[in-house]
Design a protein around this motif. Sequence first.
Motif, short mmCIF file in Angstrom:
data_model
loop_
_atom_site.label_atom_id
_atom_site.label_comp_id
_atom_site.label_asym_id
_atom_site.label_seq_id
_atom_site.Cartn_x
_atom_site.Cartn_y
_atom_site.Cartn_z
N ILE A 122 6.08 3.53 -5.09
CA ILE A 122 7.26 3.95 -4.33
C ILE A 122 7.37 3.20 -3.02
CG2 ILE A 122 8.41 5.90 -3.21
CD1 ILE A 122 7.00 7.72 -5.26
N ASN A 123 6.30 3.21 -2.27
CA ASN A 123 6.27 2.57 -0.95
C ASN A 123 5.66 1.18 -1.09
OD1 ASN A 123 7.10 5.02 0.72
ND2 ASN A 123 5.31 5.83 -0.37
N TRP A 124 6.41 0.18 -0.61
CA TRP A 124 5.99 -1.20 -0.79
C TRP A 124 5.73 -1.86 0.57
CZ3 TRP A 124 5.30 -3.04 -5.72
CH2 TRP A 124 5.80 -2.23 -6.75
N GLY A 125 4.78 -2.79 0.58
CA GLY A 125 4.45 -3.48 1.82
C GLY A 125 3.74 -4.78 1.55
N THR A 126 3.11 -5.32 2.60
CA THR A 126 2.46 -6.63 2.50
C THR A 126 0.94 -6.54 2.52
OG1 THR A 126 2.62 -6.88 4.90
CG2 THR A 126 4.41 -7.81 3.58
N SER A 127 0.41 -5.35 2.78
CA SER A 127 -1.05 -5.19 2.85
C SER A 127 -1.66 -5.25 1.46
CB SER A 127 -1.40 -3.86 3.52
OG SER A 127 -2.81 -3.66 3.47
#
Length: 223
Positions: free
Chosen positions: A198-203
Amino acid sequence: GFGWGSELTLTITATDSQSNLADQAYSWDNQQTWTVARTKEVTANGTYTVYVRDKAGNVANKSITVNNIDKTLPTVNITPSTTNWTKDNVTLTISVNNAQGSSGLDDKPYSWDGTNWGTSTTKEVTANGTYKVYVKNKAGTIVEKSITISNIDKTAPTVNVTSNTSNWTKSNVTLTITATDNEGGSGLNDKPYSWDGINWGTSTTKEVTANGTYTAYVKDKAG
């Protein structure tokens, strides 16, 4: 009337009931030269006049106006439904511009293989490649147009998740994602990583405090 074409053959029919027609009875150039040829091939619209003479020297003439020659090619374009990276099929749409006064499109003007003709202006493609459309006008002239599709990526990235230790530990464990997209693919998304879908990022890392099964999600630019 005559059908549309890119050229036309005019044929003379003439009779003379008395002296009969001269041996060289026909002229297409205002009686400058005479010929035995009863036909004339014309390649442009216009008014054409034939002169016919008999053996006594009498001359008759007849004119015909030709306005069904079309040598102007239709302008053809192909537009894809998207030029962005996509994991879905792409729909190609044909658009055509005919010159004013031209013959217009054939009743079945479109073909994607040059053999089978129909009225549909769209084609759904499932893979990258070069696609060609053929468009035919009422004069029988065929125009070809090609488009290259290179933005379909249906292959998911390759993903691995490793932990900083597989030994027993009383400390938290750090999980690290390693991911690559297929060669020639869209590449990883600007925010490609998620631990919950659901939650997307670069880590690329996640610290876990308890034993369990953890799932990493990786997204490419095609989605």
